[in-house]
Design a protein around this motif. Sequence first.
Motif, PDB file in Angstrom:
ATOM      1  N   ARG A   1     -56.062  -4.760  37.010  1.00  0.00           N
ATOM      2  CA  ARG A   1     -54.703  -5.298  36.889  1.00  0.00           C
ATOM      3  C   ARG A   1     -54.746  -6.571  36.062  1.00  0.00           C
ATOM      4  O   ARG A   1     -55.633  -7.413  36.225  1.00  0.00           O
ATOM      5  N   VAL A   2     -53.752  -6.700  35.210  1.00  0.00           N
ATOM      6  CA  VAL A   2     -53.622  -7.859  34.341  1.00  0.00           C
ATOM      7  C   VAL A   2     -52.348  -8.597  34.731  1.00  0.00           C
ATOM      8  O   VAL A   2     -51.283  -7.991  34.822  1.00  0.00           O
ATOM      9  N   ARG A   3     -52.469  -9.886  34.997  1.00  0.00           N
ATOM     10  CA  ARG A   3     -51.289 -10.713  35.265  1.00  0.00           C
ATOM     11  C   ARG A   3     -50.967 -11.465  33.982  1.00  0.00           C
ATOM     12  O   ARG A   3     -51.819 -12.160  33.425  1.00  0.00           O
ATOM     13  N   LEU A   4     -49.725 -11.329  33.522  1.00  0.00           N
ATOM     14  CA  LEU A   4     -49.304 -11.945  32.266  1.00  0.00           C
ATOM     15  C   LEU A   4     -48.772 -13.355  32.514  1.00  0.00           C
ATOM     16  O   LEU A   4     -48.423 -13.715  33.639  1.00  0.00           O
ATOM     17  N   THR A   5     -48.676 -14.138  31.453  1.00  0.00           N
ATOM     18  CA  THR A   5     -48.208 -15.515  31.578  1.00  0.00           C
ATOM     19  C   THR A   5     -46.745 -15.589  31.999  1.00  0.00           C
ATOM     20  O   THR A   5     -46.318 -16.612  32.535  1.00  0.00           O
ATOM     21  N   ASN A   6     -45.974 -14.520  31.795  1.00  0.00           N
ATOM     22  CA  ASN A   6     -44.569 -14.525  32.218  1.00  0.00           C
ATOM     23  C   ASN A   6     -44.406 -14.109  33.681  1.00  0.00           C
ATOM     24  O   ASN A   6     -43.295 -13.946  34.165  1.00  0.00           O
ATOM     25  N   GLY A   7     -45.522 -13.911  34.391  1.00  0.00           N
ATOM     26  CA  GLY A   7     -45.486 -13.576  35.816  1.00  0.00           C
ATOM     27  C   GLY A   7     -45.519 -12.091  36.113  1.00  0.00           C
ATOM     28  O   GLY A   7     -45.694 -11.691  37.258  1.00  0.00           O
ATOM     29  N   LYS A   8     -45.354 -11.259  35.117  1.00  0.00           N
ATOM     30  CA  LYS A   8     -45.377  -9.811  35.338  1.00  0.00           C
ATOM     31  C   LYS A   8     -46.806  -9.312  35.441  1.00  0.00           C
ATOM     32  O   LYS A   8     -47.738  -9.931  34.939  1.00  0.00           O
TER      33      LYS A   8
END
Length: 172
Positions: free
Chosen positions: A125-132
């Motif tokens: 899983r990858v967490r993006l800088t925009n919170g998604k």
Amino acid sequence: MEKIEYRPEGRLLGWLAVGVCAGWGVTSLCLVSFLDGWAVFLEHWREGRHGPHARSAKVLSTGMSLLLIVPLGVNFVLARTISTAAGLRTWMPLRWRSVPWERIEDIQVAKPTSTYFGSKSYRVRVRLTNGKALTLPAPLSDAGGEEFMRAADAIIGRWQAATGAVSLTKRG
């Protein structure tokens, strides 16, 4: 940095399942088309009559249901994650997405908590800088074996090398 491509395990079994579903669906359409005829089938179906055509109605409804599953199965079997110098690219026939390394806040190996096609699976899983959050279609493993962990570590290593970031969460 060379391009590395990851695909889910068990693709042969996936193709077999897609083939069975497609075969059953096409066979059910052919049975109704060539044996009973659509006019007779629809007449009996509308009137709710039972008899020899009730069996073909069951076969057809099962076959049509299986045909609806085929695109999802093909989507799973052909899925891949591509790691490049610029970032991650996920590709599936029904959806693709590119994520530059700079837009990634954290990468983690998720424990198998939910079922995926009837079995518990390890995912990245990858967490993006925009919170998604973005779950990668591959690598994917039922057992979380050595090959899966090597692939996950390679993705995390590339992200860290590109951004200088440190993973916030521990594996598993």
